[in-house]
Design a protein around this motif. Structure first.
Motif, PDB file in Angstrom:
ATOM      1  N   LEU A 109       0.877  -1.178   0.000  1.00 57.45           N
ATOM      2  CA  LEU A 109       0.000   0.000   0.000  1.00 57.45           C
ATOM      3  C   LEU A 109       0.913   1.226   0.000  1.00 57.45           C
ATOM      4  N   THR A 110       0.721   2.080  -0.996  1.00 56.52           N
ATOM      5  CA  THR A 110       1.666   3.183  -1.185  1.00 56.52           C
ATOM      6  C   THR A 110       0.915   4.498  -1.385  1.00 56.52           C
ATOM      7  N   ASN A 111       1.640   5.587  -1.186  1.00 56.43           N
ATOM      8  CA  ASN A 111       1.080   6.881  -1.580  1.00 56.43           C
ATOM      9  C   ASN A 111       1.005   6.899  -3.096  1.00 56.43           C
ATOM     10  N   ASP A 112      -0.050   7.527  -3.611  1.00 50.23           N
ATOM     11  CA  ASP A 112      -0.231   7.542  -5.064  1.00 50.23           C
ATOM     12  C   ASP A 112       0.519   8.735  -5.644  1.00 50.23           C
ATOM     13  N   GLN A 113       1.803   8.569  -5.841  1.00 51.37           N
ATOM     14  CA  GLN A 113       2.620   9.686  -6.329  1.00 51.37           C
ATOM     15  C   GLN A 113       3.600   9.184  -7.393  1.00 51.37           C
ATOM     16  N   PRO A 114       4.130  10.081  -8.207  1.00 49.21           N
ATOM     17  CA  PRO A 114       4.995   9.629  -9.308  1.00 49.21           C
ATOM     18  C   PRO A 114       6.253   8.936  -8.794  1.00 49.21           C
ATOM     19  N   GLY A 115       6.670   7.913  -9.501  1.00 50.42           N
ATOM     20  CA  GLY A 115       7.973   7.288  -9.228  1.00 50.42           C
ATOM     21  C   GLY A 115       7.960   6.154  -8.235  1.00 50.42           C
ATOM     22  N   VAL A 116       6.792   5.810  -7.645  1.00 45.57           N
ATOM     23  CA  VAL A 116       6.779   4.770  -6.597  1.00 45.57           C
ATOM     24  C   VAL A 116       7.153   3.408  -7.187  1.00 45.57           C
ATOM     25  N   ILE A 117       6.523   3.076  -8.336  1.00 46.80           N
ATOM     26  CA  ILE A 117       6.823   1.764  -8.938  1.00 46.80           C
ATOM     27  C   ILE A 117       8.299   1.714  -9.325  1.00 46.80           C
ATOM     28  N   GLY A 118       8.824   2.843  -9.814  1.00 50.43           N
ATOM     29  CA  GLY A 118      10.247   2.898 -10.172  1.00 50.43           C
ATOM     30  C   GLY A 118      11.129   2.630  -8.951  1.00 50.43           C
ATOM     31  N   LYS A 119      10.773   3.235  -7.811  1.00 50.04           N
ATOM     32  CA  LYS A 119      11.587   3.042  -6.592  1.00 50.04           C
ATOM     33  C   LYS A 119      11.538   1.593  -6.125  1.00 50.04           C
ATOM     34  N   LEU A 120      10.324   1.011  -6.212  1.00 54.89           N
ATOM     35  CA  LEU A 120      10.190  -0.413  -5.846  1.00 54.89           C
ATOM     36  C   LEU A 120      11.109  -1.260  -6.720  1.00 54.89           C
ATOM     37  N   GLY A 121      11.043  -1.007  -8.025  1.00 55.81           N
ATOM     38  CA  GLY A 121      11.853  -1.781  -8.972  1.00 55.81           C
ATOM     39  C   GLY A 121      13.332  -1.618  -8.687  1.00 55.81           C
ATOM     40  N   THR A 122      13.751  -0.394  -8.321  1.00 59.31           N
ATOM     41  CA  THR A 122      15.169  -0.137  -8.039  1.00 59.31           C
ATOM     42  C   THR A 122      15.615  -0.915  -6.805  1.00 59.31           C
ATOM     43  N   CYS A 123      14.803  -0.861  -5.748  1.00 62.29           N
ATOM     44  CA  CYS A 123      15.159  -1.605  -4.526  1.00 62.29           C
ATOM     45  C   CYS A 123      15.278  -3.090  -4.823  1.00 62.29           C
ATOM     46  N   PHE A 124      14.299  -3.616  -5.541  1.00 60.89           N
ATOM     47  CA  PHE A 124      14.375  -5.045  -5.863  1.00 60.89           C
ATOM     48  C   PHE A 124      15.640  -5.333  -6.683  1.00 60.89           C
ATOM     49  N   GLY A 125      15.880  -4.462  -7.683  1.00 59.87           N
ATOM     50  CA  GLY A 125      17.059  -4.654  -8.538  1.00 59.87           C
ATOM     51  C   GLY A 125      18.352  -4.646  -7.741  1.00 59.87           C
ATOM     52  N   ASN A 126      18.420  -3.807  -6.685  1.00 57.59           N
ATOM     53  CA  ASN A 126      19.641  -3.715  -5.864  1.00 57.59           C
ATOM     54  C   ASN A 126      20.023  -5.062  -5.254  1.00 57.59           C
ATOM     55  N   TYR A 127      19.023  -5.935  -5.063  1.00 56.08           N
ATOM     56  CA  TYR A 127      19.304  -7.238  -4.434  1.00 56.08           C
ATOM     57  C   TYR A 127      19.110  -8.404  -5.410  1.00 56.08           C
ATOM     58  N   GLY A 128      19.126  -8.085  -6.699  1.00 52.91           N
ATOM     59  CA  GLY A 128      19.054  -9.139  -7.712  1.00 52.91           C
ATOM     60  C   GLY A 128      17.684  -9.779  -7.818  1.00 52.91           C
ATOM     61  N   VAL A 129      16.635  -9.040  -7.373  1.00 51.92           N
ATOM     62  CA  VAL A 129      15.279  -9.599  -7.457  1.00 51.92           C
ATOM     63  C   VAL A 129      14.640  -9.120  -8.762  1.00 51.92           C
ATOM     64  N   SER A 130      14.343 -10.078  -9.630  1.00 49.75           N
ATOM     65  CA  SER A 130      13.763  -9.723 -10.916  1.00 49.75           C
ATOM     66  C   SER A 130      12.244  -9.887 -10.851  1.00 49.75           C
TER      67      SER A 130
END
Ligand code: HSE
Length: 428
Positions: free
Chosen positions: A356-377
């Protein structure tokens, strides 16, 4: 002379077993060699659905396991004590034992089987897992030449009934549980079932047989279904899955550690376990060279469980009739070593997570970046709904080590846009 049974307990399973034994026409002829010699009960005054003579019924369970005339003790009282002590005493006295008691076997298997092997007698437990479904004997005998990779079961009827109703009715866990209790499908204290403990006992037993070693019950990662929500069931359906409580034992190669766990799992709708509904149980075994074999049927109930108990009794009657002095290695449990269990952090699996997230620009991008940082595809990302002001984002990952996924989640939890992570489930 007939083979004399001492039955401990006359609840659902004991009554079903006596009924089956008293009605032997059209069944295996060896059943006629069996004498119901003693039946141990808590109270002699309780009204019963079966007829037994007053010499047969007794409240002295100790006397049954110590009686030299008893050949086979059938323990169907359940629970830990006095079941454990009575089983051990019967074995020490040279009696074979048939039990439906998964809790006692999963906890005290080491001392029970050691005692049996020392006394040169057998402990039979077909009814302990899957009710009437033959799965113990197939694992010990028919499938034992295979190199087993996986044993995956829906082995708890209560939770499967609850999850099936949540799915078909779109209801909440607590509402369905209350109704299941009212209808007698769930116990007044549902802990053992809904928290996955009953399934953990059962997968510990199946894993021990499939992978040829003892299992320490504390090593079985166990998560129940209390936190499964109707929201997740609906998302899972949209994504092509159903949610099942799976009990899983898996080993990639004979030298790798074993993964043994119980948790709610997203199962692809086309998977053979996805269509096992209601109180039914199923166990899928994968091995080499056989491939996949699935056992399906009633996991509880008087008749089904009596079928399993009585088939064990019959095996023992055959042993007693042939009077062999040499232990049959296909009937004993002779494991000495404990299996090495892999830590959950090393588990490789797919995950489903709901944010559950605030509805603001860039949230999905941030999620993807965090996952990417730990090799989660990520395999899929879905944002279809809102809960009040908050956006609801659901992701399914590709296979990833659980430890990496958890590290990524810890970082995501600290993002200011993330309100909460209400659900986290593994995907088969
Ligand atoms: N409580 C079990 C179940 C039945 O719900 O499947 C006995 O093993």
């Amino acid at each position: 002379m007939g083979v004399r049974l001492g039955i401990l307990g006359l609840g659902t399973v004991g009554t079903g077993t006596v009924q089956l034994l008293q009605d032997s026409a059209g069944r295996h002829p060896l059943l006629q060699e069996i004498e119901i010699y003693r039946v141990g009960v808590r109270s002699l005054d309780k009204p019963r659905a079966i007829e037994l003579s007053t010499e047969v019924l007794t409240t002295d369970l100790e006397a049954i396991v110590n009686d030299p005339a008893v050949d086979i003790v059938v323990e169907v009282i359940g629970g830990l004590e006095p079941a454990r002590s009575l089983i051990l005493k019967a074995l020490s006295n040279g009696k074979h034992v048939v039990t439906a008691n998964k809790a006692a076997i999963a906890r005290f298997g080491a001392e029970i089987f050691t005692t049996a092997n020392q006394a040169g007698v057998y402990v039979m437990l077909e009814a302990a897992v899957g009710g009437g479904i033959p799965v113990i004997q197939p694992l010990k005998q028919s499938l034992s030449v295979n190199r087993i990779h996986t044993v995956i079961g829906i082995v708890n009827g209560t939770t499967n009934y609850i999850l099936t109703r949540m799915q078909t009715e779109g209801s909440n866990f607590s509402d369905v549980l209350a109704d299941a209790q009212r209808l007698g499908y769930a116990e007044a204290d549902p802990t053992a079932d809904v928290d996955g403990l009953d399934a953990a006992d059962k997968i510990a037993i199946l894993a021990s047989l499939g992978f040829d070693g003892r299992i320490n019950l504390q090593d079985v990662y166990t998560e129940g279904i209390r936190q499964v929500s109707k929201t997740d069931i609906a998302y899972a359906e949209k994504l092509g899955f159903v949610i099942k409580l799976l009990a899983i034992a898996k080993r990639d190669t004979p030298s790798s550690p074993l993964s043994v766990r119980v948790h709610p799992t997203l199962v692809p709708q086309a998977h053979p376990l996805a269509s096992i509904n209601g109180v039914y149980n199923a166990i899928l075994v994968e091995g080499e060279p056989i491939g996949q074999v699935m056992f399906f049927g009633p996991g509880a109930g008087a008749g089904a469980t009596a079928s399993a108990v009585t088939s064990d009794i019959l095996n023992l009657v055959a042993v007693l009739k042939t009077n062999t002095a040499v232990a049959n290695p296909l009937l004993t449990c002779g494991h000495q070593e404990y299996c090495q269990i892999a830590p959950m952090a090393e588990l490789i699996t797919r995950f489903y997570a709901r944010f559950l997230t605030n509805d603001q620009p860039g949230v999905i991008g941030k999620l993807g970046t965090c996952f990417g940082n730990y090799g989660v595809s990520l395999e899929s990302v879905v944002q279809t709904g809102f809960q009040g002001e908050l956006a609801e984002i659901v992701v399914v990952t590709h296979d990833v080590p659980e430890g990496n996924f958890r590290q990524a989640l810890a970082e995501i939890q600290n993002l200011s846009a993330i309100e909460s992570i209400p659900s986290l489930l593994r995907v088969l």
